[in-house]
Write an enzyme that holds these catalytic residues in place. Structure first.
Site, PDB file in Angstrom:
ATOM      1  N   CYS B  97      21.073  43.852  43.882  1.00  0.00           N
ATOM      2  CA  CYS B  97      21.643  44.932  43.066  1.00  0.00           C
ATOM      3  C   CYS B  97      21.436  44.624  41.585  1.00  0.00           C
ATOM      4  CB  CYS B  97      23.141  45.071  43.330  1.00  0.00           C
ATOM      5  SG  CYS B  97      23.603  45.212  45.050  1.00  0.00           S
ATOM      6  N   CYS B 100      18.205  45.660  39.319  1.00  0.00           N
ATOM      7  CA  CYS B 100      18.113  46.974  38.673  1.00  0.00           C
ATOM      8  C   CYS B 100      19.310  47.228  37.759  1.00  0.00           C
ATOM      9  CB  CYS B 100      18.060  48.088  39.718  1.00  0.00           C
ATOM     10  SG  CYS B 100      16.551  48.120  40.692  1.00  0.00           S
ATOM     11  N   HIS B 101      20.508  46.881  38.244  1.00  0.00           N
ATOM     12  CA  HIS B 101      21.724  47.326  37.568  1.00  0.00           C
ATOM     13  C   HIS B 101      22.327  46.305  36.614  1.00  0.00           C
ATOM     14  CE1 HIS B 101      21.884  50.982  39.971  1.00  0.00           C
ATOM     15  NE2 HIS B 101      21.747  50.270  41.073  1.00  0.00           N
ATOM     16  N   CYS B 135      20.832  53.018  47.991  1.00  0.00           N
ATOM     17  CA  CYS B 135      20.122  51.977  47.250  1.00  0.00           C
ATOM     18  C   CYS B 135      19.510  50.960  48.209  1.00  0.00           C
ATOM     19  CB  CYS B 135      21.080  51.251  46.300  1.00  0.00           C
ATOM     20  SG  CYS B 135      20.963  51.769  44.587  1.00  0.00           S
ATOM     21  N   CYS B 198      47.769  66.711  56.690  1.00  0.00           N
ATOM     22  CA  CYS B 198      47.994  65.748  55.608  1.00  0.00           C
ATOM     23  C   CYS B 198      49.160  66.214  54.751  1.00  0.00           C
ATOM     24  CB  CYS B 198      46.758  65.642  54.719  1.00  0.00           C
ATOM     25  SG  CYS B 198      45.217  65.317  55.578  1.00  0.00           S
ATOM     26  N   CYS B 201      53.106  65.568  55.460  1.00  0.00           N
ATOM     27  CA  CYS B 201      53.701  64.309  55.017  1.00  0.00           C
ATOM     28  C   CYS B 201      53.562  64.125  53.510  1.00  0.00           C
ATOM     29  CB  CYS B 201      53.033  63.123  55.713  1.00  0.00           C
ATOM     30  SG  CYS B 201      53.523  62.930  57.437  1.00  0.00           S
ATOM     31  N   HIS B 202      52.342  64.258  53.001  1.00  0.00           N
ATOM     32  CA  HIS B 202      52.056  63.787  51.646  1.00  0.00           C
ATOM     33  C   HIS B 202      52.306  64.819  50.561  1.00  0.00           C
ATOM     34  CE1 HIS B 202      50.670  59.996  53.191  1.00  0.00           C
ATOM     35  NE2 HIS B 202      49.904  60.609  54.065  1.00  0.00           N
ATOM     36  N   ARG B 239      41.563  54.491  56.363  1.00  0.00           N
ATOM     37  CA  ARG B 239      42.942  54.948  56.151  1.00  0.00           C
ATOM     38  C   ARG B 239      43.127  56.369  56.714  1.00  0.00           C
ATOM     39  NH1 ARG B 239      48.283  53.991  55.763  1.00  0.00           N
ATOM     40  NH2 ARG B 239      47.869  55.208  57.588  1.00  0.00           N
ATOM     41  N   CYS B 243      45.640  57.660  59.696  1.00  0.00           N
ATOM     42  CA  CYS B 243      46.574  58.777  59.544  1.00  0.00           C
ATOM     43  C   CYS B 243      46.362  59.813  60.637  1.00  0.00           C
ATOM     44  CB  CYS B 243      46.378  59.443  58.177  1.00  0.00           C
ATOM     45  SG  CYS B 243      47.558  58.899  56.929  1.00  0.00           S
TER      46      CYS B 243
END
Lengths: 109, 282
Positions: B97, B100-101, B135, B198, B201-202, B239, B243
């Site tokens: 990586c 290039c970066h 990449c 979602c 709850c949130h 995650r 859920c």
């Protein structure tokens, strides 16, 4: 040979003479307990850091024995009184015989 | 007698207040220098919430403290490991990586704040991990990482750590709009035997308890997140999967188009909050 082992230490760069400073250390290590089994039922051999020491100018500050129940990435935080300028030397002893070291200097001022 | 009764009533009233899992008013400062925006006005597209809050506010003081110092933040161990990968040449082109970066502290500053975003060349919305894999396969001649696998998360966390403190700013107009609408649809769609979306709850219940835990707003400005429960970094899609599973539904897979759309939408709900990744949660 345990992989990905990397010691990290946080020590203040400066302290007043006689001051108690807080030192934090952490070594990334998988701390394989020797109690676990792999998918085919074979025991995964124990591989842990078994001893940790800190010295200040050659004088022992802490000397810890680690046991298999200690979690991955063992972390120690303790206080040490700094009487004079000098070097803290931290040493971790691996089951496989490897020794990892880190040194930090403390100035008085 | 009356006083006693009154006290008892007060106690009864006070007890649930002290137990409520609402957001606190602490200030998040990392390493005593980097102040984070953890509460701010909701972006215009959010209809039902006025103030957006980082999940950090919903955690206990002890957990909060872990994120305030890079030495105490266990997620930073994985950032270090991500940095090792950054400098390691892989694939048929023999490139790392870094070739290039360069230094990610310069080249990757602010990058994570804008992902997921539209990629013109591939004509798709890409998450940060998809971009990393782009990449790897197109420029390095290396194999793509499995989505949300350990190494991929470590690199993502390392890149994200260079955007900490910058406001989340994902584009939801232009070519990304269709995907964003799809994500919004998913956010408000009830799934599973429990028939929960979602939002149930949130959005409707943040600050309340869900069993023994506090419900946050489900903001993802702190991902990848180090969770104390599994002692590793967790990706957004993993995650989401957790859920959706908890609604007792069949889940989408990490890396699926559905989760990419959902990530775009949920991230846009954090527009204005600081990037926190890697954060610490329980």
């Amino acid at each position: 040979m345990a992989s990905g082992v990397k010691p990290r230490v946080k020590v203040p760069k400066k302290a007043a003479a006689g001051e108690a400073i807080t030192i934090k250390t952490l070594i990334s290590h998988k701390m394989e307990s020797g109690q676990r089994k792999d998918k085919s039922g074979n025991v995964i051999p124990r591989s842990i850091i078994n001893r940790f020491t800190a010295e200040f100018n050659g004088q022992s500050v802490v000397d810890v024995t680690l046991e298999p129940a200690i979690s991955t990435n063992p972390y120690f935080e303790f206080e040490a009184t700094v009487p004079e300028a000098g070097d803290f030397k931290f040493t971790w002893y691996d089951d496989d015989g490897d020794v990892y070291e880190s040194t930090k200097s403390v100035k008085i001022g | 007698m009356k006083i006693k009764a009154l006290t008892a009533v007060t106690l009864l009233l006070a007890a649930p207040m002290a137990m409520a899992g609402g957001a606190d008013d602490d200030t998040l400062v990392i390493n005593e220098e980097l102040e984070m925006v953890t509460k701010t006005a909701a972006p215009a597209h959010m209809e039902n919430v006025d103030e957006i809050m980082s999940g950090w506010h919903f955690r206990s003081d002890e957990t909060q403290a872990l994120q305030m110092d890079d030495f105490d933040n266990p997620g930073m161990i994985f950032v270090d490991q991500g940095m090792d990968v950054w400098n390691t040449a892989e694939g048929s082109e023999g490139k790392a990586c870094a070739d290039c970066h360069g230094d990610p502290a310069d080249s990757m500053a602010g990058v994570a704040a804008t992902y997921p975003k539209w990629n013109d060349a591939s004509e798709e919305v890409r998450t940060l991990q998809m971009q990393i894999n782009g990449c790897r396969t197109e420029r390095m001649g290396a194999e793509a990482y499995k989505y949300d696998a350990g190494t991929a998360i470590n690199v993502e966390a390392m890149i994200t750590s260079h955007s900490r403190g910058m406001p989340v700013n994902v584009a939801i107009d232009g070519p990304a709009e269709a995907m964003w609408e799809e994500g919004k649809e998913l956010y408000y769609t009830r799934t599973g035997q429990l028939e929960l979306s979602c939002a149930n709850c949130h959005e409707d219940n943040y600050g309340n308890y869900i069993r023994a835990d506090h419900l946050s707003q489900g903001q993802i400005n702190g991902f990848p997140t180090y969770r104390l429960k599994n002692a590793k970094l967790n990706g957004v899609h993993s995650r989401f999967k957790g859920c959706v599973r908890d609604t007792r539904a069949e889940t989408y897979s990490p890396g699926s188009a559905e989760f990419v759309a959902l990530e775009l939408y949920v991230k846009s709900r954090a527009n204005g909050l600081s990037v926190e990744g890697p954060s610490v949660r329980n």
